[in-house]
Design an enzyme around this catalytic site. Structure first.
Site, PDB file in Angstrom:
ATOM      1  N   THR A   1     -17.146 -32.805  -4.365  1.00 10.51           N
ATOM      2  CA  THR A   1     -15.745 -33.172  -4.592  1.00 10.51           C
ATOM      3  C   THR A   1     -15.120 -32.129  -5.510  1.00 10.51           C
ATOM      4  O   THR A   1     -15.524 -31.984  -6.660  1.00 10.51           O
ATOM      5  CB  THR A   1     -15.680 -34.565  -5.237  1.00 10.51           C
ATOM      6  OG1 THR A   1     -16.342 -35.482  -4.361  1.00 10.51           O
ATOM      7  CG2 THR A   1     -14.243 -35.012  -5.440  1.00 10.51           C
TER       8      THR A   1
ATOM      9  N   LEU B   1     -20.049 -41.249   1.012  1.00  9.67           N
ATOM     10  CA  LEU B   1     -21.265 -42.074   0.940  1.00  9.67           C
ATOM     11  C   LEU B   1     -21.297 -42.855  -0.357  1.00  9.67           C
ATOM     12  O   LEU B   1     -20.909 -42.342  -1.400  1.00  9.67           O
ATOM     13  CB  LEU B   1     -22.506 -41.183   0.997  1.00  9.67           C
ATOM     14  CG  LEU B   1     -22.550 -40.097   2.073  1.00  9.67           C
ATOM     15  CD1 LEU B   1     -23.868 -39.342   2.000  1.00  9.67           C
ATOM     16  CD2 LEU B   1     -22.357 -40.718   3.445  1.00  9.67           C
TER      17      LEU B   1
ATOM     18  N   GLU C   1     -23.728 -44.721  -3.130  1.00  5.51           N
ATOM     19  CA  GLU C   1     -25.116 -44.786  -3.564  1.00  5.51           C
ATOM     20  C   GLU C   1     -25.681 -46.150  -3.178  1.00  5.51           C
ATOM     21  O   GLU C   1     -24.993 -47.157  -3.285  1.00  5.51           O
ATOM     22  CB  GLU C   1     -25.215 -44.597  -5.079  1.00  5.51           C
ATOM     23  CG  GLU C   1     -24.905 -43.185  -5.495  1.00  5.51           C
ATOM     24  CD  GLU C   1     -25.071 -42.981  -6.995  1.00  5.51           C
ATOM     25  OE1 GLU C   1     -25.911 -43.643  -7.612  1.00  5.51           O
ATOM     26  OE2 GLU C   1     -24.322 -42.143  -7.529  1.00  5.51           O
TER      27      GLU C   1
ATOM     28  N   LYS D   1     -10.224 -37.018  -0.265  1.00 10.92           N
ATOM     29  CA  LYS D   1     -11.370 -37.497  -1.044  1.00 10.92           C
ATOM     30  C   LYS D   1     -10.924 -38.109  -2.374  1.00 10.92           C
ATOM     31  O   LYS D   1     -11.300 -39.226  -2.729  1.00 10.92           O
ATOM     32  CB  LYS D   1     -12.331 -36.328  -1.284  1.00 10.92           C
ATOM     33  CG  LYS D   1     -13.463 -36.629  -2.220  1.00 10.92           C
ATOM     34  CD  LYS D   1     -14.409 -37.651  -1.647  1.00 10.92           C
ATOM     35  CE  LYS D   1     -15.393 -38.110  -2.704  1.00 10.92           C
ATOM     36  NZ  LYS D   1     -16.342 -39.075  -2.181  1.00 10.92           N
TER      37      LYS D   1
ATOM     38  N   LEU E   1     -12.520 -56.081  -3.746  1.00 14.81           N
ATOM     39  CA  LEU E   1     -11.740 -57.063  -4.504  1.00 14.81           C
ATOM     40  C   LEU E   1     -12.681 -57.937  -5.335  1.00 14.81           C
ATOM     41  O   LEU E   1     -12.363 -59.070  -5.642  1.00 14.81           O
ATOM     42  CB  LEU E   1     -10.914 -57.946  -3.560  1.00 14.81           C
ATOM     43  CG  LEU E   1      -9.660 -57.318  -2.948  1.00 14.81           C
ATOM     44  CD1 LEU E   1      -8.916 -58.333  -2.097  1.00 14.81           C
ATOM     45  CD2 LEU E   1      -8.723 -56.756  -4.017  1.00 14.81           C
TER      46      LEU E   1
ATOM     47  N   ALA F   1     -14.011 -58.932  -8.657  1.00 11.02           N
ATOM     48  CA  ALA F   1     -13.723 -58.761 -10.078  1.00 11.02           C
ATOM     49  C   ALA F   1     -15.028 -58.677 -10.861  1.00 11.02           C
ATOM     50  O   ALA F   1     -16.058 -59.179 -10.430  1.00 11.02           O
ATOM     51  CB  ALA F   1     -12.891 -59.941 -10.575  1.00 11.02           C
ATOM     52  N   GLY F   2     -14.983 -58.015 -11.989  1.00 20.32           N
ATOM     53  CA  GLY F   2     -16.182 -57.885 -12.802  1.00 20.32           C
ATOM     54  C   GLY F   2     -15.885 -57.136 -14.078  1.00 20.32           C
ATOM     55  O   GLY F   2     -14.753 -57.157 -14.568  1.00 20.32           O
TER      56      GLY F   2
ATOM     57  N   CYS G   1     -18.866 -41.245  -9.603  1.00 16.87           N
ATOM     58  CA  CYS G   1     -17.731 -40.814  -8.778  1.00 16.87           C
ATOM     59  C   CYS G   1     -16.394 -41.345  -9.260  1.00 16.87           C
ATOM     60  O   CYS G   1     -15.506 -40.559  -9.589  1.00 16.87           O
ATOM     61  CB  CYS G   1     -17.968 -41.244  -7.335  1.00 16.87           C
ATOM     62  SG  CYS G   1     -19.511 -40.595  -6.709  1.00 16.87           S
TER      63      CYS G   1
HETATM   64  C1  UGA Z   1     -18.039 -44.428  -4.368  1.00 18.95           C
HETATM   65  C2  UGA Z   1     -17.253 -44.680  -3.063  1.00 18.95           C
HETATM   66  O1  UGA Z   1     -17.350 -46.061  -2.702  1.00 18.95           O
HETATM   67  C3  UGA Z   1     -17.787 -43.824  -1.907  1.00 18.95           C
HETATM   68  O2  UGA Z   1     -16.966 -44.006  -0.763  1.00 18.95           O
HETATM   69  C4  UGA Z   1     -17.740 -42.365  -2.338  1.00 18.95           C
HETATM   70  O3  UGA Z   1     -18.288 -41.512  -1.339  1.00 18.95           O
HETATM   71  C5  UGA Z   1     -18.548 -42.190  -3.594  1.00 18.95           C
HETATM   72  O4  UGA Z   1     -17.997 -43.024  -4.643  1.00 18.95           O
HETATM   73  C6  UGA Z   1     -18.466 -40.728  -4.005  1.00 18.95           C
HETATM   74  O5  UGA Z   1     -17.363 -40.253  -4.311  1.00 18.95           O
HETATM   75  O6  UGA Z   1     -19.480 -40.019  -3.895  1.00 18.95           O
HETATM   76  P1  UGA Z   1     -20.381 -45.268  -5.372  1.00 18.95           P
HETATM   77  O7  UGA Z   1     -19.953 -44.579  -6.647  1.00 18.95           O
HETATM   78  O8  UGA Z   1     -21.748 -45.042  -4.855  1.00 18.95           O
HETATM   79  O9  UGA Z   1     -19.372 -44.866  -4.160  1.00 18.95           O
HETATM   80  O10 UGA Z   1     -20.244 -46.823  -5.635  1.00 18.95           O
HETATM   81  P2  UGA Z   1     -19.310 -48.029  -5.167  1.00 18.95           P
HETATM   82  O11 UGA Z   1     -20.087 -48.939  -4.324  1.00 18.95           O
HETATM   83  O12 UGA Z   1     -18.017 -47.565  -4.671  1.00 18.95           O
HETATM   84  O13 UGA Z   1     -19.082 -48.764  -6.569  1.00 18.95           O
HETATM   85  C7  UGA Z   1     -18.467 -48.080  -7.671  1.00 18.95           C
HETATM   86  C8  UGA Z   1     -18.301 -49.023  -8.820  1.00 18.95           C
HETATM   87  O14 UGA Z   1     -17.283 -49.990  -8.527  1.00 18.95           O
HETATM   88  C9  UGA Z   1     -19.540 -49.834  -9.193  1.00 18.95           C
HETATM   89  O15 UGA Z   1     -19.661 -49.862 -10.595  1.00 18.95           O
HETATM   90  C10 UGA Z   1     -19.266 -51.222  -8.642  1.00 18.95           C
HETATM   91  O16 UGA Z   1     -19.902 -52.234  -9.384  1.00 18.95           O
HETATM   92  C11 UGA Z   1     -17.758 -51.293  -8.827  1.00 18.95           C
HETATM   93  N1  UGA Z   1     -17.093 -52.242  -7.882  1.00 18.95           N
HETATM   94  C12 UGA Z   1     -17.092 -52.016  -6.554  1.00 18.95           C
HETATM   95  C13 UGA Z   1     -16.424 -53.350  -8.405  1.00 18.95           C
HETATM   96  O17 UGA Z   1     -16.404 -53.564  -9.641  1.00 18.95           O
HETATM   97  N2  UGA Z   1     -15.789 -54.203  -7.548  1.00 18.95           N
HETATM   98  C14 UGA Z   1     -15.782 -54.002  -6.205  1.00 18.95           C
HETATM   99  O18 UGA Z   1     -15.171 -54.833  -5.488  1.00 18.95           O
HETATM  100  C15 UGA Z   1     -16.450 -52.888  -5.701  1.00 18.95           C
END
Ligand code: UGA
Length: 436
Positions: free
Chosen positions: A107, A137, A139, A188, A234, A236-237, A244
């Site tokens: 990125t 992607l 993780e 991105k 959506l 919450a937490g 990323c």
């Molecule tokens: C994120 C993006 O989802 C990917 O599409 C992207 O490719 C990637 O970054 C990147 O730029 O490489 P990632 O960081 O692996 O992926 O994790 P996510 O599943 O997106 O979660 C990110 C954070 O958001 C986590 O801490 C998760 O707990 C939090 N989250 C996610 C929430 O608090 N609420 C949600 O509804 C979803």
């Protein structure tokens, strides 16, 4: 990841890294990161994967060269491009005969591709092409995301280079967005910033729900059924973390600022996320009073389940705040050990969830690992000194926790309290001595 997946698609892939230990580990058949399915994929397609420290070897073996290096934030909030520049410098050493296609997976800020392309031209490398091919992607589900993409984005300066990269993705039945390099780079950043915005938005709605007696689970469901809103992201937490979102939101804000545009919305997204982690402290104090000397158990340390990544994990901020409040902090994570939490001094990492919550005044579910969500909570209840649970991921059932005798606090959820605890709290709030 990318190498393993392209090998699975039948390509011969040469992987070059500057870290000798990592290359040695890969040659020994070990996966360099914890990612479900990756070790198996690397093993299954080992005959199509070659690992090397040598750039000349890589450039001899391959014409399409994916750059997938880290771009961490600098002190100014810009993306650190030194690893990207180093790779391009080495590619330049090949000389004018090179007709490689450089494909940027990392990125990088909008404008990077244009700068790299003009640097290549000024070095006489007129046959080297540059393509932007951002990855989306997640993780923990990276292999599935690669093999079943929502879209493939390809930005190019000459369509012939974009065609070559597009051909690699031909097995996938998904939309391919062909565009310019700056637009691909922006897709991105905008995607990650939008997802982060969605999370901060729902977190603020959850915080308001707490004030007005609404329930975020139902609210999010009711919102998400509108296809214009969509139900994903959506949840919450206690905020987003990882390698990323925090980095990319900061970099986009910085990029806008550097170009003279004040991106107001992203400031709020970042601030909400910072404050969200700290709300756990307020929730703990609500039930325990001052945290000095209290024993708090943290369940889960990684920034989300399915990964060993601790970058920008909420657990780090939470542990540091708790220790600053004088609490004794114990922690458990199914994947990472004591080294992961080393940046915060004073946290004891326990070998099991049971050992972590024994004699604790409260436990905080920080990461919704399934093995933590599905613990035998009724059996664990007597181990705790006080049975306060702060569910930082809204992953536990308030009803079941209440039935098991816990004082449950989620994020924006209507808490179901055990009858005696509810009585006690009501009496305390009314300024009378709770009945014993
Ligand atoms: C994120 C993006 O989802 C990917 O599409 C992207 O490719 C990637 O970054 C990147 O730029 O490489 P990632 O960081 O692996 O992926 O994790 P996510 O599943 O997106 O979660 C990110 C954070 O958001 C986590 O801490 C998760 O707990 C939090 N989250 C996610 C929430 O608090 N609420 C949600 O509804 C979803």
């Amino acid at each position: 990841m990318t190498a393993a997946c392209f090998a699975a698609l039948g390509h011969h892939v040469t992987v070059r890294d500057i870290d000798a230990e990592r290359i040695a580990a890969l040659n020994d058949g070990q996966s360099p990161i914890y990612e479900p399915g990756l070790a198996e994929l690397l093993e299954k397609h080992a005959d199509r994967l070659t690992y090397t420290l040598s750039m000349p070897r890589l450039l001899t073996a391959a014409r399409i060269v994916f750059v997938a290096v880290g771009t961490p934030p600098t002190y100014s909030g810009d993306a650190d491009l030194s690893s990207v520049v180093a790779v391009v410098d080495e590619l330049s050493a090949v000389g004018p005969a090179s007709d490689h296609v450089i494909v940027m997976k990392s990125t990088v800020p909008v404008g990077t591709g244009q700068r790299i392309a003009s640097a290549l031209r000024s070095r006489g490398l007129t046959n080297v092409s540059y393509v932007s091919n951002p990855e989306f992607l997640r993780e923990g589900t990276a292999i599935g995301d690669f093999m079943d993409p929502d879209r493939v984005v390809i930005g190019d300066f000459e369509s012939s280079a974009g065609d070559q990269v597009g051909a690699l993705y031909r097995p996938f039945d998904c939309p391919v967005v062909r565009t310019t390099v700056p637009s691909a780079e922006m897709i991105k950043y905008a995607s990650n910033a939008f997802l982060a915005t969605k999370i901060s938005f729902v977190n603020e709605i959850a915080n308001v729900c707490e004030e007005v007696g609404a329930d975020i689970d139902v609210v999010a469901r009711g919102m998400g059924l509108d296809p214009r809103i969509g139900s994903s992201f959506l949840r919450a937490g206690i905020g987003y973390g990882g390698s990323c979102f925090p980095k990319d939101v900061a970099a986009l804000k910085q990029l806008a600022g550097n170009s003279g545009y004040h991106f107001q919305l992203l400031n709020a997204v970042i601030e909400v996320n910072e404050l969200q982690k700290r709300r756990v402290i307020t929730k703990l104090k609500k039930h325990l009073g001052p945290l000095d000397g209290k024993s708090i158990a943290l369940l889960g340390l990684t920034f989300k389940p399915g990964t060993s990544d601790m970058r920008e994990a909420a657990s780090l901020v939470l542990a540091a705040r708790l220790i600053a409040e004088g609490a004794q902090v114990r922690a458990y994570d199914p994947v990472v050990g004591p080294r992961a939490i080393e940046p915060v001094r004073g946290v004891s990492v326990c070998p099991s969830p049971e050992a972590t919550i024994e004699d604790a005044d409260a436990a905080v579910l920080v990461t919704e690992w399934p093995e933590l969500v599905h613990l035998d909570w009724p059996r664990l209840r007597p181990l705790m000194r006080q049975a306060v649970i702060v569910d930082g991921r809204n992953a536990l059932s308030p009803q079941l926790m209440a039935q098991a005798g816990y004082v449950y606090e989620g994020i924006g959820r209507i808490a179901e309290m055990p009858a005696d605890a509810a009585e006690n709290r009501a009496a305390a709030a009314a300024g009378v001595e709770p009945a014993t």
